[in-house]
Design an enzyme around this catalytic site. Structure first.
Site, mmCIF file in Angstrom:
data_model
loop_
_atom_site.group_PDB
_atom_site.id
_atom_site.type_symbol
_atom_site.label_atom_id
_atom_site.label_comp_id
_atom_site.label_asym_id
_atom_site.label_seq_id
_atom_site.Cartn_x
_atom_site.Cartn_y
_atom_site.Cartn_z
ATOM 1 N N ASP A 1 0.728 -1.256 0.030
ATOM 2 C CA ASP A 1 -0.005 0.175 0.017
ATOM 3 C C ASP A 1 1.078 1.310 -0.009
ATOM 4 O O ASP A 1 2.067 1.066 -0.071
ATOM 5 C CB ASP A 1 -0.926 0.004 1.300
ATOM 6 C CG ASP A 1 -0.265 -0.064 2.479
ATOM 7 O OD1 ASP A 1 0.903 0.242 2.532
ATOM 8 O OD2 ASP A 1 -0.933 -0.417 3.383
ATOM 9 N N ASP B 1 -7.913 -7.200 0.573
ATOM 10 C CA ASP B 1 -7.108 -7.466 1.657
ATOM 11 C C ASP B 1 -7.753 -6.899 3.023
ATOM 12 O O ASP B 1 -8.726 -6.115 2.805
ATOM 13 C CB ASP B 1 -5.765 -6.781 1.232
ATOM 14 C CG ASP B 1 -5.887 -5.158 1.680
ATOM 15 O OD1 ASP B 1 -5.284 -4.948 2.714
ATOM 16 O OD2 ASP B 1 -6.719 -4.336 1.099
ATOM 17 N N CYS C 1 -14.058 -28.111 7.754
ATOM 18 C CA CYS C 1 -12.775 -27.460 7.033
ATOM 19 C C CYS C 1 -11.727 -28.398 6.901
ATOM 20 O O CYS C 1 -11.631 -29.477 7.824
ATOM 21 C CB CYS C 1 -12.296 -26.401 7.957
ATOM 22 S SG CYS C 1 -10.794 -25.791 7.426
ATOM 23 N N CYS D 1 -8.339 -27.636 6.749
ATOM 24 C CA CYS D 1 -7.120 -27.260 6.856
ATOM 25 C C CYS D 1 -6.360 -27.921 7.844
ATOM 26 O O CYS D 1 -6.841 -28.798 8.912
ATOM 27 C CB CYS D 1 -7.096 -25.703 7.339
ATOM 28 S SG CYS D 1 -7.555 -25.569 9.114
ATOM 29 N N CYS E 1 -7.456 -27.904 11.541
ATOM 30 C CA CYS E 1 -8.764 -28.531 11.938
ATOM 31 C C CYS E 1 -8.647 -30.248 11.783
ATOM 32 O O CYS E 1 -9.310 -31.145 12.330
ATOM 33 C CB CYS E 1 -10.003 -28.142 10.867
ATOM 34 S SG CYS E 1 -10.403 -26.607 11.220
ATOM 35 N N HIS F 1 -5.950 -21.126 10.513
ATOM 36 C CA HIS F 1 -7.319 -21.264 10.090
ATOM 37 C C HIS F 1 -7.992 -20.363 9.695
ATOM 38 O O HIS F 1 -8.866 -20.430 8.705
ATOM 39 C CB HIS F 1 -8.111 -21.921 11.385
ATOM 40 C CG HIS F 1 -9.447 -22.084 10.988
ATOM 41 N ND1 HIS F 1 -9.999 -23.374 10.544
ATOM 42 C CD2 HIS F 1 -10.444 -21.141 11.363
ATOM 43 C CE1 HIS F 1 -11.348 -23.187 10.410
ATOM 44 N NE2 HIS F 1 -11.639 -21.970 10.976
#
Length: 379
Positions: A94, A268, A306, A308, A311, A337
């Site tokens: 940015d 974002d 989930c 991931c 998890c 997560h």
């Protein structure tokens, strides 16, 4: 040859959302995409390897904070941000403008730039558009942002008009000062608050300068969600179809889907990692505050839907224990997560666009997530 180009693949027949690819010097990004925020050249508590593991395609770093520490000269000497932080995928920085206006209570905006005080040690600093360009050129991201003013919400029309006009003049100076256009793309930032006439003026000014991409700024700064969506619906058609559109500072699940429906390609926000450090987790059934006592003996995953790493391997009870004990590993698990959840959400959004069913997906997701409940939260 432009440093960054946008390839429009498909428009969702049901919603009008766009499926595309952003081609950069460090790889191709599938859009719509959520970009994890790595303010100080790190996504808090997570390694670049973990970000790659969760299929993060592009991350954001902050010009203002890296200017103050370690300094853009050190990053440049290291070979740029990619080498400095060991990340070989695309990076966006940015302009630093938002931090100047949000972190410094005593600031003076002039035509030349902004006078303010370092939020760390109180040192007097001056940031003009040319300096913002030099810092970003030295940092070496794939995408850099023009220096703009981000006015507060709400703001009077007269003030916003002056601000938009100044931001357009600053954008011209940024283009002139940009030293590496063949290696780094410079995006303009459309401002205008909640005023359609000023949004149009800002968009027309910036489109006439032929930036390779456009951000939509000044939203998600306190205005109601319906105002944000109205401004998006008005603004995105004013921007070129063959260039990427980036909505700054948005990271709640509902806003990501609603933004994509309104033609946004890039998002974002610090939200997923910030709430993770408070023990708040995004799940397919809504927000889970894992530090709550009811999870002390809950040996199931954060989200049974989930896949991931967190998890698959750790229970709510264990993560609650870590968070309550203020153990860094607990914050790492919740951060991982939450970012995985949003990246997977955007993958599903892209799939729904491909299948011309994004509005149906929105309805299904909102119902499961709990947005239709009176007490629904934007997590």
């Amino acid at each position: 040859m432009a440093a960054v180009t946008y390839e429009h693949i498909k428009t969702c027949a049901q919603s009008g959302a766009r499926l595309g690819r952003l081609h950069t010097p460090h790889g191709t990004v599938e859009t719509p995409i959520f970009m994890p925020v790595g303010t100080l050249a790190t996504v808090k508590t997570l390694s670049p390897e973990e970000l790659e593991d969760m299929s993060a395609q592009i991350i954001l770093a902050n010009t203002y904070h890296l200017w103050l520490r370690p300094g853009e000269d050190i990053v440049k000497e290291a070979g740029g941000l990619h080498k400095f932080m060991n990340w070989d995928r695309p990076i966006l920085t940015d302009s630093g403008g938002f931090q100047v206006f949000s972190l410094s209570e005593r600031r003076k905006i002039t035509e030349e730039g902004v006078h303010f005080r370092n939020h760390i040690n109180g040192e007097k600093l001056f940031l003009p558009p040319e300096k913002a360009m030099q810092i970003q050129n030295d940092l070496g991201p794939d995408v850099m942002m023009a220096f703009d003013e981000c006015p507060p919400y709400p703001a009077e029309h007269s003030y916003m008009k002056s601000s938009v006009e100044r931001t357009s003049r600053w954008a011209e100076r940024c283009l002139e000062a940009h030293a590496r256009p063949e290696e780094q793309a410079l995006f303009g930032i459309v401002q205008g608050g909640e005023y359609k006439d000023l949004r149009r003026q800002s968009a027309e000014d910036l489109v006439s300068m032929n930036f390779p991409g456009y951000a939509i700024g000044g939203l998600s700064v306190g205005e109601p969600k319906d105002v944000m969506n109205e401004m998006l619906e008005f603004t995105t058609p004013l921007l070129p179809d063959d260039k990427p559109r980036y909505l700054m500072g948005v990271g709640s699940a509902d806003a990501l889907i609603d933004g994509a429906i309104r033609g946004v390609d890039m998002f974002d926000c610090v939200l997923p990692t910030r709430i993770a450090r408070n023990g708040s987790c995004m799940t397919s059934h809504g927000r889970v505050t894992v530090r709550n006592a009811k999870y002390a003996r809950d040996f199931g995953p954060l989200d049974e839907n989930c896949n991931c790493h967190v998890c698959r391997n750790y229970s709510r009870a264990y993560i609650r224990h870590l968070v309550k004990a203020n153990e860094t590993f607990g914050f790492r698990l919740t951060s991982y997560h939450n970012l995985y959840f949003l990246l997977e959400l955007m993958r599903k959004v892209r799939q729904a666009i491909q299948e011309d069913r994004l509005l149906d997906f929105r309805e299904e997701f909102f119902e499961q997530y709990g947005f239709n409940r009176p007490d629904a939260k934007n997590f």
